[in-house]
Design a protein around this motif. Structure first.
Motif, PDB file in Angstrom:
ATOM      1  N   UNK B   7       0.854  -1.041  -0.037  1.00 10.78           N
ATOM      2  CA  UNK B   7       0.033   0.081  -0.006  1.00 10.78           C
ATOM      3  C   UNK B   7       0.788   1.340   0.211  1.00 10.78           C
ATOM      4  N   UNK B   8       1.799   1.232   0.813  1.00 15.09           N
ATOM      5  CA  UNK B   8       2.570   2.524   1.100  1.00 15.09           C
ATOM      6  C   UNK B   8       3.322   2.826   0.006  1.00 15.09           C
ATOM      7  N   UNK B   9       4.083   1.519  -1.005  1.00 13.63           N
ATOM      8  CA  UNK B   9       4.645   2.139  -2.136  1.00 13.63           C
ATOM      9  C   UNK B   9       3.997   2.482  -3.300  1.00 13.63           C
ATOM     10  N   UNK B  10       2.635   1.955  -3.131  1.00  9.20           N
ATOM     11  CA  UNK B  10       1.910   2.128  -4.473  1.00  9.20           C
ATOM     12  C   UNK B  10       1.193   3.690  -4.281  1.00  9.20           C
ATOM     13  N   UNK B  11       1.263   4.006  -3.081  1.00 11.23           N
ATOM     14  CA  UNK B  11       0.561   5.205  -2.764  1.00 11.23           C
ATOM     15  C   UNK B  11       1.782   6.325  -3.025  1.00 11.23           C
ATOM     16  N   UNK B  12       2.774   6.150  -2.737  1.00  7.98           N
ATOM     17  CA  UNK B  12       3.898   6.912  -2.822  1.00  7.98           C
ATOM     18  C   UNK B  12       4.362   6.979  -4.427  1.00  7.98           C
ATOM     19  N   UNK B  13       4.255   5.824  -5.015  1.00  6.68           N
ATOM     20  CA  UNK B  13       4.557   5.572  -6.638  1.00  6.68           C
ATOM     21  C   UNK B  13       3.501   6.602  -7.465  1.00  6.68           C
ATOM     22  N   UNK B  14       2.058   6.401  -7.065  1.00  7.49           N
ATOM     23  CA  UNK B  14       1.253   6.979  -7.765  1.00  7.49           C
ATOM     24  C   UNK B  14       1.220   8.643  -7.515  1.00  7.49           C
ATOM     25  N   UNK B  15       1.566   8.761  -6.218  1.00  9.75           N
ATOM     26  CA  UNK B  15       1.735  10.336  -6.200  1.00  9.75           C
ATOM     27  C   UNK B  15       2.905  11.129  -7.106  1.00  9.75           C
ATOM     28  N   UNK B  16       4.104  10.091  -6.994  1.00 12.98           N
ATOM     29  CA  UNK B  16       5.130  10.706  -7.925  1.00 12.98           C
ATOM     30  C   UNK B  16       4.465  10.653  -9.466  1.00 12.98           C
ATOM     31  N   UNK B  17       3.586   9.669 -10.013  1.00 16.61           N
ATOM     32  CA  UNK B  17       3.194   9.572 -11.252  1.00 16.61           C
ATOM     33  C   UNK B  17       2.456  10.702 -11.687  1.00 16.61           C
ATOM     34  N   UNK B  18       1.615  11.317 -10.531  1.00 15.63           N
ATOM     35  CA  UNK B  18       0.841  12.493 -10.833  1.00 15.63           C
ATOM     36  C   UNK B  18       1.852  13.448 -11.210  1.00 15.63           C
TER      37      UNK B  18
END
Lengths: 200, 197, 243
Positions: B7-18
């Motif tokens: 969860x944590x790494x996907x949330x961080x990764x999607x924030x980075x994608x945006x």
């Protein structure tokens, strides 16, 4: 992409103030500017506070001008759009208020390190521990995002070049799908790495 | 709700994608003729792919970092100031928007279905964001809600294109990487071979 | 070979007992490792085989990132399923791609991240971090974004972030695959020269030859275990040459 934010290193009272105090102060000043109906006296006082802030923070009037230039298109937008509906003096007074608020907020951004604000956020979340919020987890998530932005930007650059090399042009679908898939793979690899480094 | 490392790494990764979708020139769908920002596309995708709470969390993480001074919004904007402009309501609306998209796409579903994604992006990715954005714009510019709604129509064509793109992209990601839509309870499949020598 | 100075009494016994690892995929269940039993306490252990042969799964079993579907794995007497918390302290893991492994924005922060939760004060952590940076020619790089490092420096940082936590066994999954020849040599020298025991999954046969012992995996099975030269010969003649 710079990860330093817009911090300007100076030695001033504003720089030394704790981030939390500056954020609360900003909210108080903004409420004082925004809540009373706009008068030319009020706006003049706001402008004086802004200029005083840039001088006390040793940012200088050149920095103030840079900040105004940075939002010039926004100023055009907030003047032109309401002109369709509202009389000129009202529009100018509203626009002036928005610009004053922006310039005040910029003082906080320019005099506070990113890490100080993030620490303040983590501290502010601590009382929420009893509701199951874990500030350390949130801190990790924020730090991880800062680390991940350049990684994803690098992936995007490679994909763009690869696609140009193959087809000479870009299509959103052919670019974003592999970007998403590779990014999500990266997320899963990072989760493994966190586990391997003993995070539970 | 216990957050897993995934969860944590996907949330961080999607924030980075945006954030990356906001870098000028990263993607330019119509040449450079229309300076369109793809960050709302990222917001819709976050909800559609990650689900409501992870999607909303990734937008929230992006906004917190932006508030802290990082130039993560399109055009390199950042700092607390971005929350005090007439368009700030749309930023706050992103959090709600991602959540609504996530609920509509994921609730009771085991896989994304195109019409649900379409419904989600219109209701969440457009209407929910407008529902927060329009009143804030009206208040800040001294307009009535009706007037602000008319001004808001400037965003509708671009957002409709992004909503349609989100449907196509979400279905394509489902085909290419189904794992994206489920939080793995099991350790992952095979590590990707990095090079073949 | 290179293990003259090490204290073999500290090396952990790695033991797999009838280990099978399966995982579900879209195409059905896939067997990653099939009924593997082995025991070793080699100081430097190379693991070789083709892509998809099971060697990465083997590496991930050793720190509990993967768990056996059947059978049991023990490292230094710790069961990798029941004692996973202790195990993660004891076993450090180096990944192929340092970008996934470096989780903190700056070099110093990433090293410090490995030391959290050990009851050290901020000052003690800063001291340890500074010492590691100085030893590894990264002294001027403490506050540099990890993103600005070169590929070789990133892998060096990833390994130092593992070492600073003082594990007694280091497992490295193709640590040199993304590096140029010079950086690959440098990382290989570092790993093989460590006082700690190392398990290195690699396609670099020169590196494998420098280890004390080697394992060869093919099609989810352990083909042979023994002297690296013999194992490499068998790999080249039986598996690489296979049509």
């Amino acid at each position: 992409m710079t990860m330093l934010g817009q911090y300007r290193a100076r030695d001033s009272i504003l720089h030394r103030l704790p981030a939390g105090a500056k954020l609360i102060g900003l909210v108080v000043v903004i409420v004082a500017v925004v809540v009373p109906p706009p008068t030319w006296w009020g706006l003049g006082a706001g402008a004086v506070v802004v200029i005083a802030g840039y001088l006390v923070g040793r940012l200088g009037l050149a920095e103030l001008w840079r900040q105004i230039l940075a939002v010039r298109w926004l100023i055009v937008f907030i003047v032109v759009v309401p002109l369709i509906f509202l009389p000129i003096p009202t529009v100018l007074a509203t626009a002036a208020r928005v610009v004053i608020v922006l310039l005040l907020a910029a003082i906080v951004t320019l005099t506070t390190r990113t890490t100080e604000i993030l620490d303040a956020v983590e501290r502010a979340l601590r009382p929420l521990r009893r509701f199951g919020v874990n500030p350390d987890r949130i801190g990790l998530m924020l730090a991880l995002t800062i680390r991940t932005v350049p990684v994803i930007a690098g992936l995007a650059g490679e994909l763009r070049d690869a696609q140009r090399a193959r087809t000479g042009r870009l299509s959103v679908k052919a670019f974003v799908v592999p970007l998403l898939v590779q990014s999500l793979r990266h997320a899963d690899d990072t989760a493994d790495a966190l586990a391997a480094r003993g995070v539970e | 709700m216990k957050t897993t490392l995934n969860d944590i790494t996907r949330i961080a990764t999607f924030a980075a994608i945006i954030a990356v979708l906001g870098i000028p020139g990263a993607v330019s769908p119509f040449g450079m003729a229309v300076p369109i920002t793809l960050q709302t596309l990222g917001v819709m995708l976050a909800g559609a792919i990650l689900g409501w709470w992870r999607g909303a969390a990734s937008v929230l993480v992006l906004l917190v970092l932006t508030a802290a001074g990082l130039p993560l919004l399109s055009g390199g904007r950042g700092g607390i100031g971005v929350f005090f402009v007439p368009s700030s309501g749309y930023l706050i609306g992103w959090v709600l928007g991602a959540a609504v998209v996530g609920v509509i796409v994921h609730a009771g579903a085991t896989r994304p279905v195109w019409w649900r994604v379409a419904l989600g992006t219109v209701v969440g990715g457009m209407l929910a964001i407008y529902a927060v954005g329009i009143p804030v714009m009206a208040a800040m510019l001294g307009l009535s809600l009706g007037e602000a709604t008319i001004a808001n129509f400037a965003f509708v064509p671009g957002d409709a294109i992004k909503a349609a793109l989100t449907v196509a992209l979400t279905m394509a990601v489902w085909k290419a990487y189904p794992r994206a839509f489920v939080t793995p309870r099991q350790p992952r499949v095979e590590p990707t071979p990095v090079s073949v020598r | 070979m290179l293990s003259g100075q090490h204290d073999s009494a500290r090396d952990s016994d790695i033991a797999l007992t009838r280990v099978t690892v399966r995982h579900p995929t879209a195409a059905g269940e896939v067997t990653a490792l099939d009924d593997i039993s082995l025991e070793t306490c080699a100081h430097n252990l190379a693991v070789i085989g083709l892509n998809g042969s099971g060697k990465s799964t083997f590496a991930r079993l050793l720190n509990g990132l993967r768990t056996p579907t059947q059978g049991s794995v023990s490292v230094g007497g710790l069961d990798t399923v029941t004692d996973v918390r202790m195990l993660r302290r004891k076993v450090g893991f180096v990944f192929t791609n340092p970008d996934a492994q470096i989780v903190m924005p700056t070099v110093a922060e990433d090293l410090a991240f490995s030391l959290r939760g050990r009851g050290l004060s901020t000052g003690q952590i800063a001291e340890r971090v500074a010492a590691v940076l100085a030893e590894n020619g990264l002294a001027g790089h403490a506050d540099l974004p990890a993103h600005d490092l070169s590929g070789g420096q990133k892998q060096m940082l990833a390994i130092q972030s593992v070492l600073v936590a003082e594990p007694s066994l280091i497992v490295a999954d193709e640590p040199t695959t993304l590096l140029d020849a010079r950086n690959a040599r440098r990382i290989a020298d570092l790993l093989l020269g460590l006082p700690q025991q190392c398990v290195i999954v690699t396609h670099d046969l020169e590196l494998a030859a420098r280890c004390d012992e080697a394992l060869l995996f093919d099609n989810a099975r352990l083909i042979t275990q023994g002297n690296p030269r013999d194992v490499i010969d068998r790999y080249l003649s039986e598996i690489v040459a296979r049509p």
